[in-house]
Design an enzyme around this catalytic site. Structure first.
Site, PDB file in Angstrom:
ATOM      1  CB  ILE A   1      28.896  -9.563 -17.769  1.00 15.55           C
ATOM      2  CG1 ILE A   1      28.212 -10.916 -17.567  1.00 15.55           C
ATOM      3  CG2 ILE A   1      29.410  -9.408 -19.200  1.00 15.55           C
ATOM      4  CD1 ILE A   1      26.942 -11.122 -18.368  1.00 15.55           C
TER       5      ILE A   1
ATOM      6  CD  GLU B   1       3.325   2.528  -8.108  1.00 20.31           C
ATOM      7  OE1 GLU B   1       2.396   1.795  -8.491  1.00 20.31           O
ATOM      8  OE2 GLU B   1       3.672   3.562  -8.697  1.00 20.31           O
TER       9      GLU B   1
HETATM   10  N1  CAA Z   1      -8.788  -2.830  -4.550  1.00 16.17           N
HETATM   11  C1  CAA Z   1      -9.901  -2.378  -3.938  1.00 16.17           C
HETATM   12  N2  CAA Z   1     -10.149  -2.573  -2.633  1.00 16.17           N
HETATM   13  C2  CAA Z   1      -9.240  -3.242  -1.917  1.00 16.17           C
HETATM   14  C3  CAA Z   1      -8.068  -3.733  -2.491  1.00 16.17           C
HETATM   15  C4  CAA Z   1      -7.855  -3.516  -3.858  1.00 16.17           C
HETATM   16  N3  CAA Z   1      -6.754  -3.951  -4.478  1.00 16.17           N
HETATM   17  N4  CAA Z   1      -7.344  -4.343  -1.551  1.00 16.17           N
HETATM   18  C5  CAA Z   1      -8.061  -4.250  -0.424  1.00 16.17           C
HETATM   19  N5  CAA Z   1      -9.210  -3.598  -0.648  1.00 16.17           N
HETATM   20  C6  CAA Z   1     -10.263  -3.316   0.297  1.00 16.17           C
HETATM   21  C7  CAA Z   1     -10.747  -4.631   0.877  1.00 16.17           C
HETATM   22  O1  CAA Z   1     -11.775  -5.173   0.095  1.00 16.17           O
HETATM   23  C8  CAA Z   1     -11.238  -4.199   2.237  1.00 16.17           C
HETATM   24  O2  CAA Z   1     -12.526  -3.648   2.101  1.00 16.17           O
HETATM   25  P1  CAA Z   1     -13.630  -3.813   3.281  1.00 16.17           P
HETATM   26  O3  CAA Z   1     -13.012  -3.174   4.476  1.00 16.17           O
HETATM   27  O4  CAA Z   1     -14.811  -3.120   2.751  1.00 16.17           O
HETATM   28  O5  CAA Z   1     -13.785  -5.296   3.445  1.00 16.17           O
HETATM   29  C9  CAA Z   1     -10.299  -3.064   2.624  1.00 16.17           C
HETATM   30  O6  CAA Z   1      -9.748  -2.569   1.392  1.00 16.17           O
HETATM   31  C10 CAA Z   1      -9.181  -3.517   3.497  1.00 16.17           C
HETATM   32  O7  CAA Z   1      -8.541  -4.598   2.850  1.00 16.17           O
HETATM   33  P2  CAA Z   1      -7.502  -5.529   3.579  1.00 16.17           P
HETATM   34  O8  CAA Z   1      -8.120  -6.088   4.830  1.00 16.17           O
HETATM   35  O9  CAA Z   1      -6.970  -6.512   2.607  1.00 16.17           O
HETATM   36  O10 CAA Z   1      -6.394  -4.463   3.965  1.00 16.17           O
HETATM   37  P3  CAA Z   1      -5.035  -4.640   4.736  1.00 16.17           P
HETATM   38  O11 CAA Z   1      -4.908  -3.572   5.710  1.00 16.17           O
HETATM   39  O12 CAA Z   1      -4.909  -6.051   5.217  1.00 16.17           O
HETATM   40  O13 CAA Z   1      -3.909  -4.294   3.631  1.00 16.17           O
HETATM   41  C11 CAA Z   1      -2.380  -4.640   1.850  1.00 16.17           C
HETATM   42  C12 CAA Z   1      -3.797  -4.893   2.434  1.00 16.17           C
HETATM   43  C13 CAA Z   1      -2.338  -5.471   0.567  1.00 16.17           C
HETATM   44  C14 CAA Z   1      -1.273  -5.078   2.748  1.00 16.17           C
HETATM   45  C15 CAA Z   1      -2.247  -3.138   1.532  1.00 16.17           C
HETATM   46  O14 CAA Z   1      -2.126  -2.373   2.701  1.00 16.17           O
HETATM   47  C16 CAA Z   1      -1.075  -2.833   0.640  1.00 16.17           C
HETATM   48  O15 CAA Z   1      -1.132  -3.058  -0.556  1.00 16.17           O
HETATM   49  N6  CAA Z   1       0.005  -2.259   1.229  1.00 16.17           N
HETATM   50  C17 CAA Z   1       1.111  -1.760   0.444  1.00 16.17           C
HETATM   51  C18 CAA Z   1       0.934  -0.280   0.236  1.00 16.17           C
HETATM   52  C19 CAA Z   1       1.748   0.234  -0.914  1.00 16.17           C
HETATM   53  O16 CAA Z   1       1.788  -0.371  -1.959  1.00 16.17           O
HETATM   54  N7  CAA Z   1       2.326   1.400  -0.709  1.00 16.17           N
HETATM   55  C20 CAA Z   1       3.030   2.046  -1.785  1.00 16.17           C
HETATM   56  C21 CAA Z   1       3.058   3.511  -1.556  1.00 16.17           C
HETATM   57  S1  CAA Z   1       2.721   4.456  -2.969  1.00 16.17           S
HETATM   58  C22 CAA Z   1       4.120   4.484  -3.874  1.00 16.17           C
HETATM   59  O17 CAA Z   1       5.070   3.841  -3.609  1.00 16.17           O
HETATM   60  C23 CAA Z   1       4.066   5.367  -5.052  1.00 16.17           C
HETATM   61  C24 CAA Z   1       5.381   5.866  -5.511  1.00 16.17           C
HETATM   62  O18 CAA Z   1       5.996   6.667  -4.885  1.00 16.17           O
HETATM   63  C25 CAA Z   1       5.898   5.427  -6.777  1.00 16.17           C
END
Ligand code: CAA
Length: 656
Positions: A337, A363
């Site tokens: 725009i 995040e």
């Molecule tokens: N809350 C609590 N526990 C959780 C959870 C949640 N939201 N998500 C998963 N868990 C637990 C699960 O219950 C599981 O527990 P058990 O082992 O006891 O069963 C364990 O954690 C593993 O869970 P998953 O098998 O689901 O884990 P995964 O390896 O498959 O990963 C994912 C899941 C959603 C991909 C995760 O890795 C993820 O969110 N990745 C993205 C990371 C991210 O957001 N990084 C950002 C960096 S920080 C940042 O950016 C800050 C900044 O600078 C502004």
């Protein structure tokens, strides 16, 4: 008013918007261009309560809930998204997990400082080889006696190098077991933690993003946050809440771009009319608005669920996904725009566009949000094993924020309310009263005989102000000395102020000095005097009359020592009319009233810095002790003790 918000929340939003427009927006472009961290504004945000919004009040925070947090994030980011990320990491990724999972000692140690903004926090999860796949972190923690020893590298760390406290996630090294993770509280000063250079980013350039290196960094056992094995879950649950903040940040960016696009479309003309008149532009604006409102509803929904203690992980992922993609979509159209101007760094829309991109990445990328949403749909609402959370959701409230006054408001607040009185030293109150009463027709309102101060004081009402007539009862008192030196006439002017202490600090900031470093009880209220050198020879009094009752006169015993009386060795000429005090002859050849002394002004050594120098000061044979009104008349030579000029509250009664 938004249908999902209360009136208090709307008021809260307006206050944050006012703050952001006043303090953040004007400096946003400069910080972005120079890639400088906005430390001054972070302090202001701390003062206002924004750095500890989610910290309960018992730990010095604002005790707000997730909805207020989202509102504040949106408004701050509408002014500048870089300020937004500083605030979001502080609140949702550092302070909140410490409150949720920290020991009492950890909460006491850190929450107050984080809430005030004195300490900035940082969240260290990502690594060179693990971003989305956060569980594969390589940073290790090995227990060694009373310490954990941390080794590894963290990447893309927001607030890196600026923060005082880092939550570091690491793998616990223990042979034969499946890798467990833990979170550690690491202060910036610990041996073994260091920071890389500030990353050169596309957007949010004012925020600091660095690598964080941990090399045999030893942290005491008491710095473990939560339990061994809880690290990943603490990270995930913190991110669930953090994503609401990033959704709100994206909303703020989108709203800023939209507002700019609407304003530009109304103003810019093409083909003989404002471009807002073209249907092509109107449809763009309508779609932008709809998408922002959709994302806003999702964001408020996630915040409301969280603040009510209900599952919200899927909803926060939905909000972040929707708001961040909306921010990219809206900012792209806002640039379109604006045409060529949108592509110029002179206009802010390109900043919004650059800032928007990060919200699709940090995040949790948009792909990770889709994964979280899909898993939640397919596997059920809640992760199976979240770390222990407080059984009850802490009670939150919408804080009432107090904005600091603007410079113009401050000036208005500090300005004298009115001229309270003009004080005139006279030989006889009764004689003077005749004139004010009989000739001018004014009425006296108060007659006070102040034995302790050796004064008779009469206040005469003159419109909204008063005339204070001061007659010395004590021939050695300061008013008598004033009359000796200057004859009857203006002794001082008094201005009424709301809060004398605050006024003093304000005026000191503008170069004023005070004879009374702290306000003291006076005849009309709590008072302080400014030296006459500031106002061309006129003593100035500030008086706070409201909310103050004049205390009883101090007893004899408590009476402070009277400043040594002047011994006049030469008769002096007084007043323009050559007035002479009874018993004193007139002096030969001294400068006329108000005239500049012929001698050069004193050097700095001669006039100590506590009293501002004035070209009207004469060179004296000896220094004269000064009370209010006891400044020197040009040409006066005395044999008074050489005590120097006042540096503290002058002793002795004052005739105000
Ligand atoms: N809350 C609590 N526990 C959780 C959870 C949640 N939201 N998500 C998963 N868990 C637990 C699960 O219950 C599981 O527990 P058990 O082992 O006891 O069963 C364990 O954690 C593993 O869970 P998953 O098998 O689901 O884990 P995964 O390896 O498959 O990963 C994912 C899941 C959603 C991909 C995760 O890795 C993820 O969110 N990745 C993205 C990371 C991210 O957001 N990084 C950002 C960096 S920080 C940042 O950016 C800050 C900044 O600078 C502004």
């Amino acid at each position: 008013m938004h249908v999902l918000l209360t009136e208090d929340q709307e008021l809260f939003r307006r206050t944050v918007r006012e703050f952001a427009e006043r303090e953040i927006a004007p400096v946003a472009a400069e910080h972005d261009e120079n890639e400088t961290f906005p430390s001054e504004n972070v302090k202001k945000m701390g003062k206002l309560g924004l750095m500890g919004l989610l910290v309960p009040t018992e730990y010095g925070g604002a005790g707000a809930g997730s909805v207020e947090y989202a509102l504040a994030m949106e408004e701050v980011s509408r002014a500048d998204a870089a300020h937004g990320v500083i605030m979001s990491v502080q609140n949702s990724l550092v302070a909140k997990p410490i409150y949720k999972y920290g020991t009492d000692e950890q909460k006491r140690d850190y929450l107050h400082r984080l809430a005030s903004g004195d300490m900035i926090g940082s969240f260290c999860l990502s690594e060179p080889q693990s971003g989305s796949d956060a569980r594969r972190m390589q940073t290790t923690a090995v227990r060694d006696g009373d310490y954990y020893v941390l080794n590894g590298t963290k990447n893309w760390i927001s607030n890196g190098g600026e923060a005082g406290l880092y939550i570091v996630f690491a793998r616990l090294e223990s042979e034969g077991e499946e890798a467990r993770t833990a979170a550690f509280l690491v202060e910036y000063w610990r041996w073994g933690i260091s920071f890389g250079a500030k990353e050169k980013k596309l957007g949010i350039r004012a925020s600091a993003t660095t690598q964080v290196f941990l090399k045999d960094c030893r942290v005491p056992l008491g710095h473990l946050l939560g339990g061994e094995g809880d690290g990943f879950k603490i990270a995930m649950s913190s991110l669930d809440a953090g994503r609401i903040g990033i959704a709100a940040q994206a909303l703020g960016i989108a709203q800023a771009a939209f507002d700019a696009a609407v304003a530009y479309a109304k103003e810019r003309e093409a083909f003989g009319q404002p471009i807002a008149e073209f249907q092509g532009i109107q449809w763009m604006l309508a779609d932008m608005h709809v998408r922002i409102e959709q994302a806003r509803l999702l964001t408020y929904q996630a915040a409301l669920l969280e603040s009510r203690g209900l599952p919200f992980a899927k909803e926060s992922a939905m909000a972040k996904l929707s708001a961040s993609e909306t921010a990219m979509w809206v900012t792209t159209r806002a640039i379109q725009i604006h045409g060529g101007y949108g592509y110029s760094r002179e206009y802010p829309v390109q900043r919004y566009f650059r800032d928007a991109k990060i919200t699709e990445i940090y995040e949790g990328t948009s792909e990770i949000q889709r994964l979280v949403i899909a898993r939640s749909i397919l596997r059920g609402e809640r992760p199976t094993a979240a770390p222990a959370e407080p059984a009850e959701v802490p009670e939150t409230k919408t804080p009432v924020l107090e904005l600091p006054p603007t410079p113009a408001e401050l000036q208005r607040m500090m300005a004298p309310r009115k001229l309270h009185h003009v004080a005139v030293a006279v030989d006889s109150v009764d004689e003077a009263l005749k004139f004010y009463r009989e000739t001018l027709g004014l009425e006296e309102v108060t007659v006070m005989t102040m034995e302790d101060r050796g004064l008779k004081v009469v206040l005469v009402r003159a419109g909204p102000s008063e005339i204070e007539l001061l007659e010395p009862l004590d021939p050695e008192g300061t008013v008598a000395r004033f009359l000796d030196r200057r004859g009857p006439g203006l002794h001082h002017v008094c201005f009424e102020v709301e809060d004398v202490e605050k006024s003093m600090r304000y005026y000191e900031g503008r170069g004023a000095t005070f004879l009374d470093p702290v306000p003291r009880p006076g005849a009309v209220g709590l008072v302080s005097f400014m030296p006459p050198s500031l106002a061309e020879g006129v003593l100035v009094e500030l008086a706070q009359t409201s909310g103050y009752s004049v205390p009883e006169a101090p007893s004899e015993a408590a009476e402070p020592e009277e400043a040594p009386a002047l011994v006049i060795t030469q008769p002096i000429l007084r007043g323009p009319g050559g007035y002479a005090r009874p018993g004193l002859g007139s002096a030969p050849d001294v400068p006329a009233w108000g005239a500049q002394p012929s001698a050069a002004p004193p050097t700095e050594e001669e006039a100590p810095s506590a009293t501002p120098s004035s070209s009207a000061w004469p060179i004296l044979d000896t220094a004269i002790p000064h009370g209010p009104g006891g400044y020197t008349r040009p040409g006066l030579v005395t044999s008074a003790p050489t005590e120097g000029w006042p540096t503290a509250t002058p002793t002795g009664p004052r005739p105000e």
